[in-house]
Design an enzyme around this catalytic site. Structure first.
Site, PDB file in Angstrom:
ATOM      1  N   GLY A  10       0.834  -1.197   0.000  1.00 35.85           N
ATOM      2  CA  GLY A  10       0.000   0.000   0.000  1.00 35.85           C
ATOM      3  C   GLY A  10       0.868   1.246   0.000  1.00 35.85           C
ATOM      4  N   ALA A  11       1.519   1.503  -1.136  1.00 37.47           N
ATOM      5  CA  ALA A  11       2.461   2.631  -1.209  1.00 37.47           C
ATOM      6  C   ALA A  11       1.743   3.908  -1.615  1.00 37.47           C
ATOM      7  CB  ALA A  11       3.602   2.306  -2.172  1.00 37.47           C
ATOM      8  N   GLY A  12       0.655   4.224  -0.901  1.00 34.90           N
ATOM      9  CA  GLY A  12      -0.035   5.506  -1.101  1.00 34.90           C
ATOM     10  C   GLY A  12       0.641   6.566  -0.240  1.00 34.90           C
ATOM     11  N   ASN A 102      -7.896   2.867   7.357  1.00 34.82           N
ATOM     12  CA  ASN A 102      -9.095   3.505   7.916  1.00 34.82           C
ATOM     13  C   ASN A 102     -10.132   2.459   8.266  1.00 34.82           C
ATOM     14  OD1 ASN A 102      -8.693   6.222   7.944  1.00 34.82           O
ATOM     15  ND2 ASN A 102      -9.408   6.536   5.835  1.00 34.82           N
ATOM     16  N   LYS A 181     -11.740   6.726  16.557  1.00 35.02           N
ATOM     17  CA  LYS A 181     -11.530   7.242  15.193  1.00 35.02           C
ATOM     18  C   LYS A 181     -12.700   6.809  14.299  1.00 35.02           C
ATOM     19  CE  LYS A 181      -8.842   8.603  11.562  1.00 35.02           C
ATOM     20  NZ  LYS A 181      -8.030   7.786  10.724  1.00 35.02           N
ATOM     21  N   ASN A 185     -15.248   9.186  12.275  1.00 39.67           N
ATOM     22  CA  ASN A 185     -15.411   9.035  10.826  1.00 39.67           C
ATOM     23  C   ASN A 185     -16.873   8.783  10.448  1.00 39.67           C
ATOM     24  OD1 ASN A 185     -12.765   9.493  10.128  1.00 39.67           O
ATOM     25  ND2 ASN A 185     -12.192   7.359  10.067  1.00 39.67           N
TER      26      ASN A 185
HETATM   27  O1  PAF Z   1     -11.243  10.289   6.818  1.00 40.34           O
HETATM   28  C1  PAF Z   1     -10.997  11.511   6.901  1.00 40.34           C
HETATM   29  O2  PAF Z   1     -11.107  12.277   5.986  1.00 40.34           O
HETATM   30  C2  PAF Z   1     -10.511  12.023   8.244  1.00 40.34           C
HETATM   31  O3  PAF Z   1     -10.358  10.920   9.103  1.00 40.34           O
HETATM   32  C3  PAF Z   1     -11.350  13.076   8.920  1.00 40.34           C
HETATM   33  C4  PAF Z   1     -10.817  13.315  10.280  1.00 40.34           C
HETATM   34  C5  PAF Z   1     -12.804  12.692   8.972  1.00 40.34           C
HETATM   35  C6  PAF Z   1     -11.220  14.465   8.340  1.00 40.34           C
HETATM   36  O4  PAF Z   1     -11.554  14.656   7.063  1.00 40.34           O
END
Ligand code: PAF
Length: 298
Positions: A10-12, A102, A181, A185
């Site tokens: 994953g070289a992003g 994410n 997180k 999100n």
């Molecule tokens: O996924 C994203 O874009 C970020 O985690 C966040 C903090 C929601 C800001 O845009």
């Protein structure tokens, strides 16, 4: 322990940023590029205010031979499990695998396929975006948390992360950090994707601000039932702070939608709703957003 050799899937933007940090800390780093990429070396360029950093890294592909002792995965959430599967023949029970993507849910997918792997997880607020392949802009310093459920002491290899990446800490309660997180999100990303708006519009436009408040109520109820009382109590404030700090930004989900890419909704709101279902909680507003974002494109 001598500095380990990391392989990166994953070289992003975030992957390149961490590859540079690890190399700076004295680690070897090999990029695992998609099948068909010619082996050899590639130049990685990182632009920052005040200077440009360049590094040269060896590249190979997942299918190549040779053991992988330390694997860093910074792909999109939906690619984590397939990416690890593609390199599984090079992993053994000693291999250390760090997932930094994410959302949530992909660690379970990896563990189901290879329960013998030593899995670690992380979350970051580093701000970086891709200008071109292996050419990124590091726009803002953030913090990075790394850990493994139930493991209080840092892994031996963590020293490299601490040395190479300012603001990187070992988190003995990484699941809690990942959940917070995820919760943030869930309140920001899908709404910005559906309304194609900047993060700041979620407070400046009254109807959107009201929707954020409703989402936070659902997210708080799910957080409390799932055993994250701090996230439950703090979600409204945490979301408001992130919106204020990123008001001009487009969320990662909106960027995916605008670029016609698949979104990570299944690993963000989808994961939240899977936990809600296990806890017997209805979350109609989050469910509606999952459906809306799922219908947005590829
Ligand atoms: O996924 C994203 O874009 C970020 O985690 C966040 C903090 C929601 C800001 O845009």
């Amino acid at each position: 322990m001598s500095a380990p050799h990391w392989h990166l899937l994953g070289a992003g933007a975030i992957g390149c940023l961490f590859a540079a940090a690890l190399q700076r800390a004295g680690c070897g780093v090999t990029l695992l590029l998609r099948e068909g990429s010619p082996p050899g070396e590639r130049k990685v360029v990182i632009e920052r205010d005040g200077g440009t950093e360049q590094l040269t890294l060896p590249v190979t592909t997942p299918a190549a031979e040779g053991g992988v002792t330390h694997l860093l995965v910074t792909t999109k959430a939906y690619d984590v499990a397939p990416a690890v599967a593609a390199v599984r023949h090079r992993l053994d029970e000693q291999s250390q695998v760090l997932l930094l993507a994410n959302g949530m849910g992909f660690a379970g997918e990896v563990a189901r396929e290879a329960p013998w792997l030593q899995l670690y997880q992380g979350t970051t607020t580093e701000g970086a975006w891709r200008i071109a392949p292996l050419h990124i802009r590091h726009a803002g310093r953030g913090t990075t948390r790394i850990g493994r459920s139930g493991v209080a002491r840092p892994a031996p290899w963590f020293r490299c992360w601490r040395d190479g990446l300012p603001g990187c800490t070992w988190d003995p309660d990484i699941e809690r950090a990942l959940w917070l997180k995820l919760a943030i999100n869930c309140a920001i990303n899908p709404l910005t994707a559906v309304h194609r708006c900047a993060n700041g519009d979620l407070t400046s436009r009254a109807a959107l601000a009201a929707e954020v408040a409703h989402l936070c109520e659902e997210i708080a109820a799910i957080s409390a039932a799932a055993g994250y009382p701090e996230a439950a109590q703090g979600i409204h404030g945490a979301v408001a702070r992130v919106i204020a700090a990123t008001a001009a930004n487009r969320s990662s989900m909106l960027q995916d939608v605008l670029a016609g890419r698949r979104t990570e909704i299944d690993y963000i709101t989808g994961h939240l709703l899977a936990v809600a279902a296990r806890c017997g909680i209805e979350a109609p507003r989050n469910r509606a957003l999952l459906a809306a974002v799922s219908g947005l494109g590829c």
